[in-house]
Design an enzyme around this catalytic site. Sequence first.
Site, PDB file in Angstrom:
ATOM      1  N   HIS A  72     -38.499  46.492 -46.332  1.00 34.74           N
ATOM      2  CA  HIS A  72     -38.665  45.801 -47.619  1.00 34.74           C
ATOM      3  C   HIS A  72     -37.380  45.781 -48.440  1.00 34.74           C
ATOM      4  O   HIS A  72     -36.445  46.563 -48.228  1.00 34.74           O
ATOM      5  CB  HIS A  72     -39.797  46.438 -48.425  1.00 34.74           C
ATOM      6  CG  HIS A  72     -39.527  47.843 -48.883  1.00 34.74           C
ATOM      7  ND1 HIS A  72     -38.843  48.143 -50.039  1.00 34.74           N
ATOM      8  CD2 HIS A  72     -39.862  49.049 -48.341  1.00 34.74           C
ATOM      9  CE1 HIS A  72     -38.772  49.444 -50.199  1.00 34.74           C
ATOM     10  NE2 HIS A  72     -39.379  50.031 -49.170  1.00 34.74           N
ATOM     11  N   CYS A 123     -40.649  54.437 -45.686  1.00 33.70           N
ATOM     12  CA  CYS A 123     -40.388  53.036 -45.389  1.00 33.70           C
ATOM     13  C   CYS A 123     -38.887  52.769 -45.321  1.00 33.70           C
ATOM     14  O   CYS A 123     -38.065  53.604 -45.707  1.00 33.70           O
ATOM     15  CB  CYS A 123     -41.033  52.132 -46.444  1.00 33.70           C
ATOM     16  SG  CYS A 123     -42.812  51.949 -46.224  1.00 33.70           S
TER      17      CYS A 123
END
Length: 522
Positions: free
Chosen positions: A424, A443
């Site tokens: 992301h 992440c």
Amino acid sequence: MNDIPSYSNWFRSRRLLAAAAAGLLCVASLPAAASAADAEPAAVQALIRQGSGTDSRLSTFYRARGYRPLWVKSDSLASEARTFVRALRGTGFPAAANLDAAVAAARGGAPAALADAELRLTQALLAFVDDVPNVNVGMNYIDEELEPRSERRGPTSISSLRDVDDLIEGLDRGNPVYVQLRHALAAYRQRWGSLPQVRIPGGPALRVGARGSRVQALRRRLGLPASGTFDPQVAEILKSFQRAHGLPDDGIAGTGTIAALNRGPAHYERLLEANLARARALPENPGRRFILVDAAAARLWMYENGRPVDSMRVIVGKSSEQTPMMAALIRYAALNPYWNIPPDLARVRAVNVQRQGPSYLQREQYEVLSDWSENAVVLHPSQVDWAAVAAGRQQLRMRQLPGPRNMMGEIKLMMPNHLGIYLHDTPDRELFNRSDRWLSSGCVRLEDAWRLSRWLFGRDIGPTSGEPEEEVKLRRLVPVFITYLTVAPSEGGLEFRDDIYNRDRSLLAQLDRGSARFASTE
């Protein structure tokens, strides 16, 4: 981003032990296998029967062949044996020197020497074609089609070989990361593996002009005559050593360089072998286009046709919240994403609500939901027992609305998985200038998410509705492999990286538990 194996039990796979004898019989199609017209010495055949009995793989193999030699023709080794050894050495496969000695001894034609070379060559062949370490490197295969297949390594692959050239061509197959690392191992062994293991005493840094017993030890360690000073030749060899071991190549034997010299090549070869196991967890054919994220390097590469075409820095999980190794397919992009706050961080936010009141939620653009289902409803802050959440007695689903402060940035690249990991964007651009980029909750934050999305989609994508979590489907799914390589090839040689997640020790222990030097079978 290269002599019989040092970890022979690495290669003891149940697939081979369960193989049908019929499949192994087909190896006779190799030119080195003797034909019916060849007068094979009965003595060699008897020694093969006797010698293969201590190794279940060899016993299975030769029993299926009626104990006929594979590499011996009449009273000498076939030329393919030497070709095989040269090719095997070029792949970086351990202990090729053991084969060299056996092949050389067999030149005299003595039955015992021929049988010994025969068995060693076949053991190397079986080990190589089944060279996946029987260890758990921690890879999570989210999409099962990305799990490595045993097409090359199983007995059926041997039976399908047309000739020895086909075999040798197959020795260098594997995914690009594995092949490059295996060649790096070969180069490392050739350059640094045979130097004298002389211990250099501690003391002040050594540099050009230095002399004395410590310099003599350094010269011997680098393969030079002991007599002499720390001259420019020593400095140049030392620089090469430093580059090969991921050290600053200043040509000065300081504390770090001397420690690396004193560890010896076996230490570094073991690290290389451990990382080969990790690289082998990627499929042999990862696809025409794929993404590789290396959490140990905090970097991402875009591959096309087996070569990296672009790269960028990433931020990955901190040591307490590690980014897992995983293989998954990117299926779509989510534009204007929510940030679903992990439960442990939601607990911290709950403390802030207690201290600052509900206005904290509005200021940070947070909202709370009733549960984790698709039908969850937004709750009013007064409906939440914030003290219970802050104390950890109750979990709470909390998310941050899309916007300039959202921790997901403007785009998430989604590979649905039970681990909650994705790639992301992020608003914290300054963090990418840091060398220590192990900062996330697991992440992968992208240095340039839009550049990666253009590579994935072949065009610029952008929101059309302004709604949260707008999905843009990827027409052709692209694999992403998140790995962890504490050793990797580099332009200057090898890059030895810090083991941020402390994973090497357990992997090396697994390899050690299954290891048995081939020499122990003599």
